[in-house]
Enzyme design. Sequence first.
Site, PDB file in Angstrom:
ATOM      1  CG  ASP A  54      -3.113   8.526   8.179  1.00 44.52           C
ATOM      2  OD1 ASP A  54      -2.897   7.273   8.608  1.00 44.52           O
ATOM      3  OD2 ASP A  54      -3.128   8.928   7.174  1.00 44.52           O
ATOM      4  CD  GLU A  72      -2.894  -0.345   2.607  1.00 47.46           C
ATOM      5  OE1 GLU A  72      -2.753   0.633   3.228  1.00 47.46           O
ATOM      6  OE2 GLU A  72      -3.590  -1.270   2.877  1.00 47.46           O
TER       7      GLU A  72
END
Lengths: 409, 283
Positions: free
Chosen positions: B62, B51
Site C-alpha cells: 500500500d 473490498e
Amino acid sequence: MTAADTLQPDTAHYGRFGGRFVPEALIAALDELEAAFHDAMADPAFRTRLEDLRRDYGGRPTKLYHAVGLSAHAGGAPGSTRAARIFLKREDLAHTGSHKLCNVLGQGLLTERMGKRRVIAETGAGQHGVATATIAALLGLECVVYMGEEDCRRQRLNVVRMQLMGAEVVPVTSGTRTLKDAINEAMRDWVTNVDTTHYLIGSVVGPHPFPRLVRDFVKVIGEEVRAEMLEREGRLPDAVVACVGGGSNAMGLFHPFIGDAGVRLVGVEAGGEGLDTDRHSATLTGGSEGILHGARSFVLQDDFGQVRPTHSVSAGLDYPGVGPEHAWLADTGRAEYVAATDSEALEGFRLLCELEGIIPALEPSHAVLPALRLARDLGADGIVVLNLSGRGDKDVDEVARLLEMGTPR
Amino acid sequence: MSTGAVEAAIRAANDDGRAALVVYLPAGYPDLATSRACLEAAAEAGADLLEVGFPYSDPLMDGPTIQAANQVALDAGLTPADDFAMCRDLTAAAGVPALVMTYYNLAWHYPGRGSGQPAPAPPEFPDGTEGLGRFAAAAVAAGLAGAILPDLPAEEGEPWTGVAAAAGLDTVFLAAPTSADVRLGAVADASTGFVYATSTLGVTGERQSLSALAAPLVARLRSLTTKPVCVGIGVTTGAHAAELAGFADGVIVGSAAVRAVTDGGPRALATLVGQLAEGCRAR
C-alpha cells in the site's frame, strides 16, 4: 501438482520456515535473482572477482584474535586461565567497519550481472547502508538507502558516510520509524522500480532466495574461523557466539559449523529493557511464529498478528523479525538463542573498551556477557569464538548519552 | 465450496453491458461506524462488489493514502475481530457481496476472540496454522464472500486456499505485468471469484494516467482462463474506469475512494462512485 510444485524451488524453505510471501509483482525479480545467483556461482570468473575484491578491497580474511584480557576476566581475575580462551573474529577491521561488505560485494556484482544500474537498501544501524553505498560507489551504481527517522538520528555518523559516497538517504517516517519500516519502504520502492532496480537486502531475511543468497555470501566468516582454528589449534572451537537481529553475521559464523555437532552455536538477541517488558527485540526468545517481510519465521507480534514496536539500544538489532534459517536452527535445537539486555550490552561494550582496547559496535556488545558465561562454563581447555561484527565509532555519541543518563551529578 | 456470489456479481454487471465496479475501503477509517456507512453508500451509488481492508501494521503493497487510513484505525486500537463485527452489519445491509482484503499474517494468527464471540472450533491444521481456519470461519460468519491477500502468491497458497474453499470463501490472487505465462496460469487456476490484475508495477495509490501494461496483461490472462479479470492499482477517475471497461470484467478502486472519504465522507464517496460507475458503462 500444486502451484507450489510448479512455481517454487524446494530450496526456498528451511523446514517449515522461509518461502516467499510477497506481492506477485516481485516474484519475477526473485526468480531472476535466483537464476543470476546460481549462474554466477558456477562461473569461475565471477568467483575470482568476488574473492579478489574481498581480499584486496575488503581486507579479508579478517583476523582471529585471542582476547587475553577478556578471557582472564571470564576467569575472575587478571591473568587468570581458569576460563576458556575467547577469540574475537575481527569483522570490525574489515572495510566499512563491519561484516556487511561480504554480502554487498556479492550482491553488487550480481546487480551488475543482471544489467541493473540502481540499488536500494534498508538500514538500521547504518552499517548495511554504508556497505551498500560503498559498493555502489565502487561499481558506479545509483544508490538509495531507506533508514528510519529515529535511526538517522541515533546513527548520524553513518548517514554522513553514506552521503559522502554519493548515496541518497531517505528518512522513513511511517510506522515505528525504524528498521522494519525501512524494509517496508524499500519493498515498496522495489515493487515500483523492479525492472531497473535491485533490492540489496542486508540480512538473511526476506523472501527466497535472499536468506540463502545472503548466507552464502557471508558464510566466508565461519569458513575463515573454521580453517584458522584447525590450523592454529588443531581443533574446532567449543562454541561460536554472535548477536542476532536479522541474523546475517550469526548465520555467516554458524553455517560452516552446522554439521559439527561438537560446536555449540549461540545467538544473542537484543533483550532491550527485559523480556518481561514489551520493550525488546528478542524475536526467537520472546516471539512467535508468523510471516513478515516475505518469509515465515518468528515475529514479535500481538495476538492478532499485528507486528509490535520493538526496542533495543542498538539500532542494528531493533527488528521484530529474524531470518528463517535461524528459526529452523532454533526449532530443531541445533542452535541456542539467548537475550542480553541493553544494560548487559553496555557492560559488554565497556569491557571490550577497557580490557581489550577495542571499541565495538553495540550490536556485538550484546554477545560479550554470554561469551564470558560460556567461557566460565567450558573451563580452561575450552575455546569460544565471538563474532565482533562491527566497530563502535557510530555508537560513541549514543553511548556517551546513555552513560551520562545513568551518572548522578 | 465457493458460494459463487463474487463471480455472479461480476457476470451480472457484464450481462448488463458494463464492467463491474469494485470499491475498497479500510475498516475503521475514519472510525468503524463511518467506514460501514461509506461502504454502504458505495454499494448504493453503484459498486457491485466491496473490498473491506483490515488494517495491518506492515502493509507493504500500500501507498501513502491507504497506509495513513490504516494507521488511523490501528491507532484507535481496532482489531480484526472489530473489523469482522462491522462486516457482519455491513453485509446484512449492503446487498452486494463483500471480500476482506488484508495481509497474510493477520489470517495466520486470527485468535477468534476479542469480539465477544467464542472461537469456532477449528478442524485439524498442520504446523500451527489453525488461525487460518478461525479467520475463514469468522469471515463466513460475517457474511463475507472472499479474501484478497496481496502478499500471498500462488505457490504459497496452501494451506490457505484449502481452508478457504472448505469454509465457502473465494480467494482472489494477484497477477502482475511481470508474471510469466506459467505464473499467470497458476494464478488463474488458484483464484476463485475473479483474478486481480495489477495494472502497473507499484503500490496502491492514485495516478494521473493509467499504465499501458494493463491491457496486455488482461489479454494474456484471457488466453489462459475464462474466469473474470478485474483490474486495480492506480484507478482514480471515471475516465480511467471507462478506459478499463473496454477490456476488463471489473474495475477496482481503492486510494481514490479513501481520499473521497477523507475529503467529504459518504457523500463525496457516493459522488465519486457514481462517476466511476458511469465510466464502467463505457463498453
